[in-house]
Design a protein around this motif. Structure first.
Motif, PDB file in Angstrom:
ATOM      1  N   VAL A 194       0.768  -1.218  -0.061  1.00  0.00           N
ATOM      2  CA  VAL A 194      -0.076   0.053   0.070  1.00  0.00           C
ATOM      3  C   VAL A 194       0.907   1.108  -0.066  1.00  0.00           C
ATOM      4  N   ILE A 195       1.844   1.298   0.786  1.00  0.00           N
ATOM      5  CA  ILE A 195       2.742   2.410   0.953  1.00  0.00           C
ATOM      6  C   ILE A 195       3.320   2.683  -0.237  1.00  0.00           C
ATOM      7  N   GLY A 196       4.147   1.646  -0.751  1.00  0.00           N
ATOM      8  CA  GLY A 196       4.826   1.673  -2.090  1.00  0.00           C
ATOM      9  C   GLY A 196       3.946   2.376  -3.244  1.00  0.00           C
ATOM     10  N   LEU A 197       2.659   1.641  -3.454  1.00  0.00           N
ATOM     11  CA  LEU A 197       1.877   2.171  -4.302  1.00  0.00           C
ATOM     12  C   LEU A 197       1.542   3.689  -4.329  1.00  0.00           C
ATOM     13  N   GLU A 198       1.125   3.931  -2.968  1.00  0.00           N
ATOM     14  CA  GLU A 198       0.522   5.552  -2.840  1.00  0.00           C
ATOM     15  C   GLU A 198       1.856   6.388  -2.875  1.00  0.00           C
ATOM     16  N   LEU A 199       2.816   6.388  -2.043  1.00  0.00           N
ATOM     17  CA  LEU A 199       3.950   7.123  -2.241  1.00  0.00           C
ATOM     18  C   LEU A 199       4.663   7.107  -3.469  1.00  0.00           C
ATOM     19  N   LEU A 213      10.193  -2.506  -6.129  1.00  0.00           N
ATOM     20  CA  LEU A 213      10.936  -3.710  -6.022  1.00  0.00           C
ATOM     21  C   LEU A 213       9.843  -4.748  -4.988  1.00  0.00           C
ATOM     22  N   GLU A 214       9.358  -5.562  -5.461  1.00  0.00           N
ATOM     23  CA  GLU A 214       8.526  -6.456  -4.715  1.00  0.00           C
ATOM     24  C   GLU A 214       9.062  -7.744  -4.707  1.00  0.00           C
ATOM     25  N   ALA A 215       9.060  -8.348  -3.562  1.00  0.00           N
ATOM     26  CA  ALA A 215       9.644  -9.742  -3.319  1.00  0.00           C
ATOM     27  C   ALA A 215       8.463 -10.863  -3.799  1.00  0.00           C
ATOM     28  N   MET A 216       7.240 -10.465  -3.548  1.00  0.00           N
ATOM     29  CA  MET A 216       6.314 -11.551  -3.962  1.00  0.00           C
ATOM     30  C   MET A 216       6.163 -11.758  -5.434  1.00  0.00           C
ATOM     31  N   ILE A 280       8.389  -2.028   3.478  1.00  0.00           N
ATOM     32  CA  ILE A 280       7.954  -3.487   3.505  1.00  0.00           C
ATOM     33  C   ILE A 280       7.011  -4.119   4.537  1.00  0.00           C
ATOM     34  N   GLY A 281       6.301  -3.225   5.241  1.00  0.00           N
ATOM     35  CA  GLY A 281       5.563  -3.475   6.205  1.00  0.00           C
ATOM     36  C   GLY A 281       5.915  -2.629   7.584  1.00  0.00           C
ATOM     37  N   ARG A 282       4.964  -2.844   8.648  1.00  0.00           N
ATOM     38  CA  ARG A 282       5.255  -2.349   9.949  1.00  0.00           C
ATOM     39  C   ARG A 282       5.307  -3.227  10.938  1.00  0.00           C
ATOM     40  N   PRO A 327      -5.252  -6.299  10.413  1.00  0.00           N
ATOM     41  CA  PRO A 327      -5.153  -5.156   9.462  1.00  0.00           C
ATOM     42  C   PRO A 327      -4.635  -4.074  10.211  1.00  0.00           C
ATOM     43  N   MET A 328      -3.524  -3.428   9.517  1.00  0.00           N
ATOM     44  CA  MET A 328      -2.897  -2.183  10.233  1.00  0.00           C
ATOM     45  C   MET A 328      -3.751  -0.898   9.657  1.00  0.00           C
ATOM     46  N   LEU A 329      -4.605  -0.697  10.002  1.00  0.00           N
ATOM     47  CA  LEU A 329      -5.684   0.255   9.575  1.00  0.00           C
ATOM     48  C   LEU A 329      -6.174   1.246  10.546  1.00  0.00           C
ATOM     49  N   SER A 358     -10.763  -2.357   2.975  1.00  0.00           N
ATOM     50  CA  SER A 358      -9.184  -2.058   2.529  1.00  0.00           C
ATOM     51  C   SER A 358      -9.289  -1.108   1.369  1.00  0.00           C
ATOM     52  N   ILE A 359      -8.432  -0.011   1.347  1.00  0.00           N
ATOM     53  CA  ILE A 359      -8.551   0.783   0.471  1.00  0.00           C
ATOM     54  C   ILE A 359      -7.108   1.170   0.015  1.00  0.00           C
ATOM     55  N   ILE A 360      -6.844   1.415  -1.145  1.00  0.00           N
ATOM     56  CA  ILE A 360      -5.426   1.854  -1.705  1.00  0.00           C
ATOM     57  C   ILE A 360      -5.867   3.354  -2.476  1.00  0.00           C
TER      58      ILE A 360
HETATM   59  P1  NAD Z   1       2.386  -3.950   2.952  1.00  0.00           P
HETATM   60  O1  NAD Z   1       2.358  -5.068   3.922  1.00  0.00           O
HETATM   61  O2  NAD Z   1       1.214  -3.385   2.513  1.00  0.00           O
HETATM   62  O3  NAD Z   1       3.439  -4.117   1.775  1.00  0.00           O
HETATM   63  C1  NAD Z   1       4.703  -4.511   1.943  1.00  0.00           C
HETATM   64  C2  NAD Z   1       5.459  -5.173   0.789  1.00  0.00           C
HETATM   65  O4  NAD Z   1       6.834  -5.324   0.631  1.00  0.00           O
HETATM   66  C3  NAD Z   1       4.787  -6.584   0.538  1.00  0.00           C
HETATM   67  O5  NAD Z   1       4.133  -6.787  -0.627  1.00  0.00           O
HETATM   68  C4  NAD Z   1       5.838  -7.363   0.778  1.00  0.00           C
HETATM   69  O6  NAD Z   1       5.570  -8.627   0.030  1.00  0.00           O
HETATM   70  C5  NAD Z   1       7.011  -6.659   0.165  1.00  0.00           C
HETATM   71  N1  NAD Z   1       8.435  -7.135   0.903  1.00  0.00           N
HETATM   72  C6  NAD Z   1       8.526  -7.417   2.077  1.00  0.00           C
HETATM   73  N2  NAD Z   1      10.147  -7.669   2.153  1.00  0.00           N
HETATM   74  C7  NAD Z   1      10.611  -7.404   1.013  1.00  0.00           C
HETATM   75  C8  NAD Z   1      12.121  -7.383   0.422  1.00  0.00           C
HETATM   76  N3  NAD Z   1      12.805  -7.711   1.317  1.00  0.00           N
HETATM   77  N4  NAD Z   1      12.128  -7.005  -0.758  1.00  0.00           N
HETATM   78  C9  NAD Z   1      10.974  -6.524  -1.500  1.00  0.00           C
HETATM   79  N5  NAD Z   1       9.619  -6.511  -1.287  1.00  0.00           N
HETATM   80  C10 NAD Z   1       9.651  -6.826  -0.004  1.00  0.00           C
HETATM   81  O7  NAD Z   1       3.069  -2.783   3.925  1.00  0.00           O
HETATM   82  P2  NAD Z   1       3.357  -1.188   3.716  1.00  0.00           P
HETATM   83  O8  NAD Z   1       3.203  -0.877   2.348  1.00  0.00           O
HETATM   84  O9  NAD Z   1       4.811  -1.023   4.324  1.00  0.00           O
HETATM   85  O10 NAD Z   1       2.618  -0.463   4.812  1.00  0.00           O
HETATM   86  C11 NAD Z   1       2.306  -0.903   6.338  1.00  0.00           C
HETATM   87  C12 NAD Z   1       0.951  -0.850   6.661  1.00  0.00           C
HETATM   88  O11 NAD Z   1       0.510   0.584   6.683  1.00  0.00           O
HETATM   89  C13 NAD Z   1       0.004  -1.899   5.968  1.00  0.00           C
HETATM   90  O12 NAD Z   1      -0.225  -3.027   6.806  1.00  0.00           O
HETATM   91  C14 NAD Z   1      -1.161  -1.013   5.554  1.00  0.00           C
HETATM   92  O13 NAD Z   1      -2.329  -1.855   6.038  1.00  0.00           O
HETATM   93  C15 NAD Z   1      -0.857   0.149   6.307  1.00  0.00           C
HETATM   94  N6  NAD Z   1      -1.301   1.412   5.139  1.00  0.00           N
HETATM   95  C16 NAD Z   1      -2.482   1.489   4.874  1.00  0.00           C
HETATM   96  C17 NAD Z   1      -2.859   2.518   4.025  1.00  0.00           C
HETATM   97  C18 NAD Z   1      -4.262   2.551   3.672  1.00  0.00           C
HETATM   98  O14 NAD Z   1      -5.232   2.164   4.129  1.00  0.00           O
HETATM   99  N7  NAD Z   1      -4.293   3.120   2.626  1.00  0.00           N
HETATM  100  C19 NAD Z   1      -1.644   3.098   3.348  1.00  0.00           C
HETATM  101  C20 NAD Z   1      -0.428   3.094   3.841  1.00  0.00           C
HETATM  102  C21 NAD Z   1      -0.195   2.114   4.873  1.00  0.00           C
END
Ligand code: NAD
Ligand code: FAD
Length: 477
Positions: A194-199, A213-216, A280-282, A327-329, A358-360
């Motif tokens: 979500v953060i990668g796509l929004e920012l 760069l996405e691991a999955m 890569i998550g929180r 969900p971290m929301l 869930s929203i992006i």
């Molecule tokens: P995310 O879990 O959405 O995405 C992290 C991505 O990083 C995953 O797709 C994962 O596969 C990838 N990744 C992990 N390790 C990696 C590596 N070594 N190399 C490459 N890719 C790797 O987490 P986020 O984008 O950091 O966001 C954190 C939290 O904040 C999320 O849980 C989200 O719910 C919340 N958030 C929500 C919103 C929204 O509601 N619109 C917006 C921003 C953030």
């Protein structure tokens, strides 16, 4: 200010501040402790969400979308052409900062109006009913508060990669990525979540070459497959360079740039960037919160373990929001806050975890609630599916935005709505109706028989509901 309360809330994010407000409404003598400072030196309530999360990111998404639309003559078909469009980045960031100040200040005002005491400092739980307030800078305790109940709402922090440490300048987390002083030429984001796509969208619109760069191997694995496919197509068309199956190992800094090393298909690759965002998550944040002899249980990932009533392993202490996982929301954290405040006040409380939207907030927006087609198939649940493209909706044409579709999944026997998935204009607003329908255990027939105003985008939900039984009116069935 007395040191004795009915309730101490630790953390003033959307979980904690909402819990404190609800508790005060219910007559509980409540104090909320938070250790965050804003851009100045002033304490700033509102947690991650208001200070460095939901609100500032949406402000930048909005501004950058306007900029891109004007810059690329996106209004030409409306008969509006523009000349000399310029980006004033300091002003754009300044607007975001003002917005954050206004909203965080609003929480202080709400605390005052509701009689919630607000204390700046770090809360440390020293007994089942006592919290020590510690000065975050000196580490010295300033006072000890007592209460019958404590709510932990300390949220989360960005996860870092061991060999890609944050330096606050070139290798940064999402908070720093809200405050660039100039648009980076080459921006790499680790994580296409979500953060990668929004920012990533924000800075691409403002002029960066953005690589994710996405691991999955799959794009947006939590989303409906059809939605994820459409989203990927749109983002690539916009110029986001999305590399799937790319697991980042390390990053090395030269003078002015960063070389990012990653593996993909068992081959080694590199990417060069001026700025690198790690998204890569929180992970749960409990630093300095618990005394060494605390019996509050954490799971293997550091989340606080709670029972279905959000009670920790110490019965007077509850926990909510990001720190307990799920969900971290922000809206999930807030609803948990309300539920726990009501439980403490002696009421009954429950939460529909099946109906959390869930929203992006990209363009197109992506929103969903409930289960995906793949999840239903894997669970062996028979369902009917109705979908409708926004191209079938008059209002979408008037907007000049017909990208995307709405898809409704309903149980094949009961017709109960099991999932709604939207990609397209105003998906973030449209999903509300679907959440309500699911909350009321509604059927696709309920939506199909609900009068939707014309011309509105919500007619897409109506048509998708009709399409569940192949009776959509504005497309050929
Ligand atoms: P995310 O879990 O959405 O995405 C992290 C991505 O990083 C995953 O797709 C994962 O596969 C990838 N990744 C992990 N390790 C990696 C590596 N070594 N190399 C490459 N890719 C790797 O987490 P986020 O984008 O950091 O966001 C954190 C939290 O904040 C999320 O849980 C989200 O719910 C919340 N958030 C929500 C919103 C929204 O509601 N619109 C917006 C921003 C953030
Ligand atoms: P937090 O908001 O993290 O608040 C916890 C607070 O507790 C913090 O202020 C922290 O400083 C304080 N604290 C921690 N420990 C202590 C202690 N010991 N003593 C005192 N205070 C302490 N979610 C959405 O729903 N929609 C979005 O659009 C969205 N966008 C996001 C964009 C970004 C860039 C990020 C990073 C996150 C986004 N999120 C979004 C996620 C959302 O911000 C979190 O889910 C939400 O803030 C969690 O709320 P919380 O109350 O659990 O914790």
């Amino acid at each position: 200010m007395s040191n004795s309360y009915d309730l101490i809330v630790i953390g003033a994010g959307p979980g904690g501040y909402v819990a404190a407000l609800r508790a005060a409404q219910l007559g509980l003598n409540t104090v909320c402790i938070d250790s965050r400072k804003g851009k100045g030196t002033k304490p700033a309530l509102g947690g991650t969400c208001l200070n460095v999360g939901c609100i500032p990111s949406k402000a930048l998404l909005e501004s950058s979308e306007h900029y891109e639309q004007l810059q690329t003559q996106g209004l030409k078909s409306h008969g509006i052409t523009t000349q000399g469009v310029e980006l004033d980045l300091p002003r754009l960031i300044g607007r975001k900062n003002k917005l954050v100040d206004r909203l965080t200040g609003g929480i202080s005002m709400l605390f005052k109006a509701n009689g919630v005491d607000s204390i700046y400092g770090q809360g440390k739980i020293v007994s089942p009913t006592q919290v020590e307030v510690v000065d975050p800078l000196t580490g010295k305790p300033s006072q000890t508060l007592t209460a019958d109940h404590i709510i932990i709402a300390t949220g989360s922090e960005p996860t870092s990669l061991p060999d890609v440490p944050f330096d606050g300048d070139r290798i940064i987390d999402s908070s720093d990525a809200l405050d660039f002083s100039e648009v980076p030429r080459r921006l790499v984001v680790i994580g296409a979540g979500v953060i990668g796509l929004e920012l990533g969208s924000v800075w691409r619109r403002l002029g960066s070459e953005v690589t994710l760069l996405e691991a999955m191997p799959d794009f947006l694995p939590e989303a409906d497959r059809q939605i994820a496919q459409e989203a990927k197509k749109q983002f690539i068309r916009q110029g986001l360079n999305i590399k799937l199956g790319a697991r980042v190992a390390s990053a090395a800094q030269q003078k002015d740039e960063i070389t990012i090393s990653y593996s993909s298909n068992q081959e080694h690759h590199t990417e060069i960037a001026d700025k690198l965002i790690v998204a890569i998550g929180r992970r749960p944040f409990t630093e300095s919160l618990l005394s060494p002899d605390s019996s509050i249980a954490l799971d293997d990932n550091g989340f606080i373990v709670v029972d279905p009533q959000w009670r920790t392993s110490v019965s007077s202490i509850y926990a909510i929001g990001d720190v307990i996982g799920g969900p971290m929301l922000a809206h999930k954290a807030s609803e948990e806050g309300i539920a726990v405040a009501e439980l403490i006040a002696g009421q009954k409380a429950a939460l529909s975890y099946d109906a959390i939207p869930s929203i992006i907030y990209t363009s197109p927006e992506i929103a969903w609630v409930g289960r995906t087609a793949l999840q239903l198939k894997n669970d062996g649940i028979q369902f009917n599916e109705g979908s409708i493209p926004f191209a079938a909706i008059g209002r979408a044409h008037a907007l000049g935005n017909t990208t995307g579709f709405v898809k409704i999944l309903a149980h094949s026997e009961t017709d109960r709505i099991l999932g709604v998935h939207i990609i397209g204009p105003q998906a973030s607003e449209l999903i509300g109706e679907a959440v309500l329908a699911m909350e009321f255990q509604g059927s696709s027939e309920d939506l199909a028989r609900t009068i939707h105003a014309h011309p509105t985008l919500s007619e897409a939900l109506h048509e998708a509901a009709l399409a569940v039984e192949d009776r959509a009116l504005h497309r050929v069935n």
